[in-house]
Every structure is written in C-alpha cells, then in structure tokens.
Motif scaffolding. Sequence first.
Motif, PDB file in Angstrom:
ATOM      1  N   TYR A 119       0.818  -1.218   0.000  1.00  0.00           N
ATOM      2  CA  TYR A 119       0.000   0.000   0.000  1.00  0.00           C
ATOM      3  C   TYR A 119       0.853   1.270   0.000  1.00  0.00           C
ATOM      4  N   ALA A 120       2.164   1.133   0.062  1.00  0.00           N
ATOM      5  CA  ALA A 120       3.052   2.301   0.107  1.00  0.00           C
ATOM      6  C   ALA A 120       2.835   3.269  -1.060  1.00  0.00           C
ATOM      7  N   PRO A 121       2.660   2.804  -2.298  1.00  0.00           N
ATOM      8  CA  PRO A 121       2.444   3.760  -3.390  1.00  0.00           C
ATOM      9  C   PRO A 121       1.190   4.627  -3.202  1.00  0.00           C
ATOM     10  N   LEU A 122       0.181   4.073  -2.589  1.00  0.00           N
ATOM     11  CA  LEU A 122      -1.039   4.830  -2.308  1.00  0.00           C
ATOM     12  C   LEU A 122      -0.748   5.987  -1.358  1.00  0.00           C
ATOM     13  N   TYR A 123       0.028   5.720  -0.319  1.00  0.00           N
ATOM     14  CA  TYR A 123       0.373   6.745   0.664  1.00  0.00           C
ATOM     15  C   TYR A 123       1.388   7.734   0.102  1.00  0.00           C
ATOM     16  N   ALA A 124       2.323   7.234  -0.688  1.00  0.00           N
ATOM     17  CA  ALA A 124       3.287   8.128  -1.336  1.00  0.00           C
ATOM     18  C   ALA A 124       2.554   9.087  -2.280  1.00  0.00           C
ATOM     19  N   GLY A 125       1.571   8.576  -2.981  1.00  0.00           N
ATOM     20  CA  GLY A 125       0.770   9.412  -3.873  1.00  0.00           C
ATOM     21  C   GLY A 125      -0.029  10.469  -3.139  1.00  0.00           C
ATOM     22  N   ALA A 126      -0.294  10.228  -1.853  1.00  0.00           N
ATOM     23  CA  ALA A 126      -1.011  11.201  -1.027  1.00  0.00           C
ATOM     24  C   ALA A 126      -0.048  12.195  -0.378  1.00  0.00           C
ATOM     25  N   GLY A 127       1.251  12.059  -0.693  1.00  0.00           N
ATOM     26  CA  GLY A 127       2.232  13.029  -0.207  1.00  0.00           C
ATOM     27  C   GLY A 127       3.010  12.636   1.019  1.00  0.00           C
ATOM     28  N   TYR A 128       2.855  11.396   1.492  1.00  0.00           N
ATOM     29  CA  TYR A 128       3.586  10.952   2.667  1.00  0.00           C
ATOM     30  C   TYR A 128       4.923  10.323   2.265  1.00  0.00           C
ATOM     31  N   GLU A 129       5.943  10.502   3.104  1.00  0.00           N
ATOM     32  CA  GLU A 129       7.166   9.725   2.963  1.00  0.00           C
ATOM     33  C   GLU A 129       6.815   8.306   3.384  1.00  0.00           C
ATOM     34  N   THR A 130       7.273   7.318   2.632  1.00  0.00           N
ATOM     35  CA  THR A 130       6.955   5.931   2.963  1.00  0.00           C
ATOM     36  C   THR A 130       8.236   5.118   3.129  1.00  0.00           C
ATOM     37  N   VAL A 131       8.178   4.185   4.072  1.00  0.00           N
ATOM     38  CA  VAL A 131       9.298   3.291   4.350  1.00  0.00           C
ATOM     39  C   VAL A 131       8.719   1.889   4.558  1.00  0.00           C
ATOM     40  N   VAL A 132       9.181   0.932   3.753  1.00  0.00           N
ATOM     41  CA  VAL A 132       8.757  -0.458   3.931  1.00  0.00           C
ATOM     42  C   VAL A 132       9.839  -1.176   4.732  1.00  0.00           C
ATOM     43  N   LEU A 133       9.445  -1.676   5.893  1.00  0.00           N
ATOM     44  CA  LEU A 133      10.349  -2.343   6.829  1.00  0.00           C
ATOM     45  C   LEU A 133      10.194  -3.854   6.723  1.00  0.00           C
ATOM     46  N   PRO A 134      11.222  -4.611   7.107  1.00  0.00           N
ATOM     47  CA  PRO A 134      11.048  -6.066   7.151  1.00  0.00           C
ATOM     48  C   PRO A 134      10.042  -6.428   8.236  1.00  0.00           C
ATOM     49  N   SER A 135       9.261  -7.419   7.967  1.00  0.00           N
ATOM     50  CA  SER A 135       8.218  -7.832   8.903  1.00  0.00           C
ATOM     51  C   SER A 135       8.794  -8.274  10.237  1.00  0.00           C
TER      52      SER A 135
END
Length: 157
Positions: A119-135
């Motif tokens: 879902y990171a691209p959705l949040y990035a598109g809304a202007g948020y910095e996004t970071v995907v972490l290891p589970s």
Amino acid sequence: MLTGLAPVIDPDIHTLILGSFPGAASLRAERYYAHPRNQFWKLLGAVLGEPLYDLPYDERLQRLLARHVGLWDALAACERLGSLDAAIRRPQAIDHLMLRELCPRLSRVCFNGKTSGSYAPLYAGAGYETVVLPSSSPANARLSFEDKLAQWQAINR
C-alpha cells in the motif's frame, strides 16, 4: 469477515506504523502484536530507546503517542484463516484519506512487512514519505533481529 483493531493515533503523530492485519493472537487479546514471538515491541523499543516490551500494553501505547508515533493496520477488515498474510482474502483497506484530517502533522508512514508495504504507493501518492520495513512476524525468520533492527532505524530518520 474479520475486523481490525482501533487505531492508536492522535493529532500530534508525525509517524504512523502500519501492519497488514492483526494475527489471531492479537485479535483474541485485542492488542497489537500480541503473539509472544513477534519482534515488533522489541524492535520498536530498541529504535525509540524505550523498554516497550517490558511495559504493560496500555503504557506501551502511551509511550508511542508521547513520541508522536501512531500504530494501525493497512487493512480495516478481511477474511483469513489463521494468521498468515498469505491467507488474507477480500481485503478492505482503511480510508487513508481521512488521515490528513485526523493526523495533520503526519508526514511518514512506515509499513511492517511486504503485505502492508504493497500500500506504500497509495500513501506516497497522497504526499507521505513511505518506508517499507522487514516484517516483525515470527514467520519472517530469514533475517536476524539485528538485521531487522538496522532497517527499522529508518523510523527515526
């Protein structure tokens, strides 16, 4: 259809950590990351310099909010047998657009694992910095705690 847990947010958070959807142990306990082998509280405690794992649950949440960090899941509801993300069916995402209103200082969204990270691209598109972490899940045994922690330090950047 299973329903997720209530968000741990307030208007002052600047960072939000999103999991995918609570596992069976968490749903039963009505607590985020309740499975004893999940490393979430140890990882986040090490990142924030707080003894989160050793604290009562309610105090953990208070400490997160005091550090302006929120906690929620990318999915509000889904169908799933067991706790594995691979078993999620009919996912229903949270309304990410309402975050602007509820959390006006929010600037960074961190995703706990690949499923929520999708879902990171959705949040990035809304202007948020996004970071995907290891589970932090015990199912993610390919990385050591130290390797996960090195990547989880991105929460503080």
